[in-house]
Design a protein around this motif. Sequence first.
Motif, PDB file in Angstrom:
ATOM      1  N   GLY B 212       0.937  -1.295   0.019  1.00 42.52           N
ATOM      2  CA  GLY B 212      -0.058   0.013   0.096  1.00 42.52           C
ATOM      3  C   GLY B 212       1.019   1.179   0.083  1.00 42.52           C
ATOM      4  N   GLU B 213       2.236   1.044   0.534  1.00 44.95           N
ATOM      5  CA  GLU B 213       3.247   2.385   0.518  1.00 44.95           C
ATOM      6  C   GLU B 213       2.224   3.360   1.215  1.00 44.95           C
ATOM      7  N   THR B 214       1.818   3.045   2.596  1.00 42.26           N
ATOM      8  CA  THR B 214       0.620   3.796   3.096  1.00 42.26           C
ATOM      9  C   THR B 214       1.116   5.551   3.265  1.00 42.26           C
ATOM     10  N   CYS B 215       2.341   5.756   3.622  1.00 41.09           N
ATOM     11  CA  CYS B 215       2.679   7.237   3.926  1.00 41.09           C
ATOM     12  C   CYS B 215       2.952   7.774   2.336  1.00 41.09           C
ATOM     13  N   GLY B 216       3.375   7.112   1.421  1.00 40.22           N
ATOM     14  CA  GLY B 216       3.463   7.438   0.047  1.00 40.22           C
ATOM     15  C   GLY B 216       5.194   7.395  -0.273  1.00 40.22           C
ATOM     16  N   VAL B 217       5.823   6.891   0.867  1.00 42.87           N
ATOM     17  CA  VAL B 217       7.194   7.099   0.646  1.00 42.87           C
ATOM     18  C   VAL B 217       7.798   5.706   1.225  1.00 42.87           C
ATOM     19  N   ALA B 218       8.590   4.974   0.408  1.00 44.02           N
ATOM     20  CA  ALA B 218       9.077   3.620   1.031  1.00 44.02           C
ATOM     21  C   ALA B 218      10.419   4.012   1.495  1.00 44.02           C
TER      22      ALA B 218
END
Lengths: 334, 334, 334, 334
Positions: B212-218
């Motif tokens: 989901g790469e929840t916060c947008g940054v891996a």
Amino acid sequence: MLRWEPDPEADPAGQVYTFGGAAPVATLAPGSLLDTWTLDCFGGRVTSVDHLASQRVDPRYLNPQTGPFWVEGAEPGDAVAVHFASITPRYARGVSSTVPFFGALTSTGRTMTLQPALQERTWVYEIDVPGGVVRYAALDSPFTADLPLDPMHGTVGVAPPLGEVRSSLTPGSWGGNMDTPEMRAGTTCYLGVNVPGAMLSLGDGHARQGEGETCGVAVECAMDTVVAVDLVKGVGPAWPRLEDDTHIMVVGSARPLEDAFRIAHAELVAWVAELTGLSLLDAYQLVSQTALTPVANVVDTDYSVVAKVPKSVLGAVSVMGGAHERLQALGGRA
Amino acid sequence: MLRWEPDPEADPAGQVYTFGGAAPVATLAPGSLLDTWTLDCFGGRVTSVDHLASQRVDPRYLNPQTGPFWVEGAEPGDAVAVHFASITPRYARGVSSTVPFFGALTSTGRTMTLQPALQERTWVYEIDVPGGVVRYAALDSPFTADLPLDPMHGTVGVAPPLGEVRSSLTPGSWGGNMDTPEMRAGTTCYLGVNVPGAMLSLGDGHARQGEGETCGVAVECAMDTVVAVDLVKGVGPAWPRLEDDTHIMVVGSARPLEDAFRIAHAELVAWVAELTGLSLLDAYQLVSQTALTPVANVVDTDYSVVAKVPKSVLGAVSVMGGAHERLQALGGRA
Amino acid sequence: MLRWEPDPEADPAGQVYTFGGAAPVATLAPGSLLDTWTLDCFGGRVTSVDHLASQRVDPRYLNPQTGPFWVEGAEPGDAVAVHFASITPRYARGVSSTVPFFGALTSTGRTMTLQPALQERTWVYEIDVPGGVVRYAALDSPFTADLPLDPMHGTVGVAPPLGEVRSSLTPGSWGGNMDTPEMRAGTTCYLGVNVPGAMLSLGDGHARQGEGETCGVAVECAMDTVVAVDLVKGVGPAWPRLEDDTHIMVVGSARPLEDAFRIAHAELVAWVAELTGLSLLDAYQLVSQTALTPVANVVDTDYSVVAKVPKSVLGAVSVMGGAHERLQALGGRA
Amino acid sequence: MLRWEPDPEADPAGQVYTFGGAAPVATLAPGSLLDTWTLDCFGGRVTSVDHLASQRVDPRYLNPQTGPFWVEGAEPGDAVAVHFASITPRYARGVSSTVPFFGALTSTGRTMTLQPALQERTWVYEIDVPGGVVRYAALDSPFTADLPLDPMHGTVGVAPPLGEVRSSLTPGSWGGNMDTPEMRAGTTCYLGVNVPGAMLSLGDGHARQGEGETCGVAVECAMDTVVAVDLVKGVGPAWPRLEDDTHIMVVGSARPLEDAFRIAHAELVAWVAELTGLSLLDAYQLVSQTALTPVANVVDTDYSVVAKVPKSVLGAVSVMGGAHERLQALGGRA
């Protein structure tokens, strides 16, 4: 241990098809076992490839639930903890089907189009419990495949908030038709209590299910099930929480599917922050790098997504007052 | 083997930030290896918890790609097969961050609200390649956690159809920013060719990423990567297909998230039917009971979902002309 | 006044099918008129109920645009103001159709299902410009209906940001295929400039269109069109703004449709706050009670929604430097 | 004519907050008038800019309904026709507010983010019934605006199917919280009957409302309302149908918003086909070119969209057995 059995001979109208809105069938003491069984989603009326659910089942009488059970002492704001000690197919047969205008790869009564429905078909699966096998057999060719048996309950839930009564075809904050394979033996499900007695029900056994339940119907079967039930006072979660030996999880249910994702992840971030003492942004970051996110269903009236993180990344934490370990021990005595 | 290196000292404007629209940097022969590396999504300009991407990176210059490479003989209708032979963090450090109005648990430029943005923060991870560890360190408390290293590429893609040029922040039928952890070493990715030469690029290395790469940054990092590349003539898939030793997969990208799910599952059903000779409804049924459906990302301009089935349920089938096994052998010689 | 004509005899591949990615065909001075015409979305190749677009039009060559025009002095951050002085069907005939897997009431390449496509059909409309009538004639019965002529452009746009080139089938922040009936004569459209010269194009004339463009195809026709064009320096809006004599409007384009709604309303709230000096929450309140929200299209690659408020509720305000009134006067001299 | 009044002094818990699940308060004969009034959505407990709903209203007790009324002879499969003969604000004051995590331009309990809520504020509107004016007054500046009075009911509905009981905050196939300005005096609403007696309720008066009800709260006020009620036997629509002197309409409610659009348009296409004898594709075409599609609400637990076509394009048709004209005449005698 409470032994309670549904009456499969009862008139379909005599079963319970809702969360909320029904009188309790029995009372459960916190810290006790319930030994019961559940009818399949068709009430046992579809048993052959020649049976079409649309002809054999009144659409008002789908997904009968076992319960509701009054949980002694349950009050709004508490959590009911339901540990699945064992889930075993009751018969050597499961069924699946395509249902007109139901499922993820067809237009539906909501994603409405002018196209005709897909053809209604029924598949019958042999279930070999000792062998741990569910046998798929194609209808239009001789192809077969042995699939691993992985029994689970599509539904477990309590009465909803706001005085609502919801169909057993619907998932939500009260649990209900979440249709996630994570609801297998060994998992503990925590449900926030909305009404005195909680009114716990379960049903919709699946011998196995793909993630997403794509055609809308899993390998449906009646289940012999033992659950260990407890009450965790004063910590009722807003959305269903799950725990097994390795992971904590949240199930979010909504449409569109990204809202189910958002609910599951936002609640998981808050839970991780609470367990670890991390700030909210630190917990957001940790979940972002460690979460698994299997889709549960994309077919029900709301869709469900599971967000889970391994306990191993959380350090030494005490989850829901240790209910999982306590109920696992209790279930082991069944 | 082709050895090609990006120039990290080049002006940011000198890197490539799109799929389509750029001249090829080199030519790849089918059946050959490419040994290269990729800059991280910030072009290496965020390296400390005191660095904020919004202050150090021009928003026009995010997610630089290595490539595009002209694949000899690639024509519209073919598939380019890209096998990831090895993916290794180039440095001992990865970074992640919250980005204003970007990520799954914030309003964004599309899911627009009147609320202020979440605070922008940067996390730095130590990467221990031999130990296989990525170390999380909280910003607001002393909490740390050792996470398994699991390197992957967020982007791999070809030029899009219809003469479009798409930002490297976007996933689609051409691949692009799919952001799935399945794009790890050992996986083969099949991309339908839209223009002569295919114009293959890759980038956006992640030391690891939650689903989901929840916060947008891996955990973003530069990557040393070897890929084995081949051409499968005349079988260009409509959407990216993946294959590893145990599963076949499709990546669907769209909004809302259920459309990404529908694409991935409908394409997987069609692929299973094609491989096994099953009728479409029989394949729908088999996928419904056997699919795993990990969410890839819920943060990019379109969202991505992976649908996968174990090869073991398909019987003896030949997938994409055996390209995976062939490229795996080729990659093993790197 | 600049007179510029497309070449209808050109090879379909010779037309322009994108926003961005094409060289300018001519230069426009701010404060001047452009007198031109646009091909219909099928390039004039569907003219009879016996013509099926799928057989007569290469799917790479749909929705040809007139332009792009270089607007002198246009720089990123400016707004191009395009006032539609007149829009007149060029011929006495318009066409519509159902297109396989395209439209709001069918599954599509994104909302993918396993159902077969709806039947492809073509309807031809007589257009009576002096009478102001578009005549619908049913295909399967003798039913006819005279509908009001209400000519509009489905597309008007500039080159997108981030170096992207986007198909003329797609709407977005750069305008493009918004497909709103509000784009009629008398309306001024303000588009934020992303590249020097703006690169303005327009096309996709509709003799009329329902809100939502439900089947995906309006009453498509070639259009004789005069636009008055100006530049408003330094106030490039993030999303297309429209203005007519009575309303200000914003067009939001995204999926799911609620995100198009959110964009249109959030941008309108901000605009109202800026025009009136109201606080953001006061503007939110005023828009909540006064907005009209006609759906534009639910068929394109992103969907579009219009949010509009009457100027009468805003008090005495100056909108976009008075460009609408200025261009209306200029257009009146055409 | 039946005169029935709610008891505003009753304990909040004594009001009805659901569709379904409550005993009838009175019986209505088909072809008769009901003269009643409805409390506002806050039960009259928010009357000043210093009142915050979150402090004055128990969230279990929002949106009280007047009813349910048992409609004599109503059986599943019938339609109840409810013609709004008059809707008049009962007091000279209406209120609106922002509500934490509720509304279209904020994250919510479903579109969940980690951002804090927007500030809760309350606006009070003077209502001048003879003058036809609703006066907006900004909170943070001296700005005021006179808006046209346009009274309507946010809710009107019957008991839902499947034994469900639904909160009065929710719209659906049974009507409920549709929140469309089309529900004004002069409109007839047709609701499919699900249970004997239909169990008709109404409430949630708005002095006016923007399309979309963007902040989630209209100009809420108690309403004096006269409705004319009839039964149309055997033609219960699947979704609410509306009719006024010029248009027929369908209200679809679902998430995402495009599904509400699809429901409204697919049902409207089918209705037009049924009324005119057009084939389904011919009706699809006619609706595509003639529909108006105002958004109703993008804030409730499901969103609502109205699709409408002018009767003038349908030729001479008889709508729902002429109930609208019959009830209009009946209402005129009130």
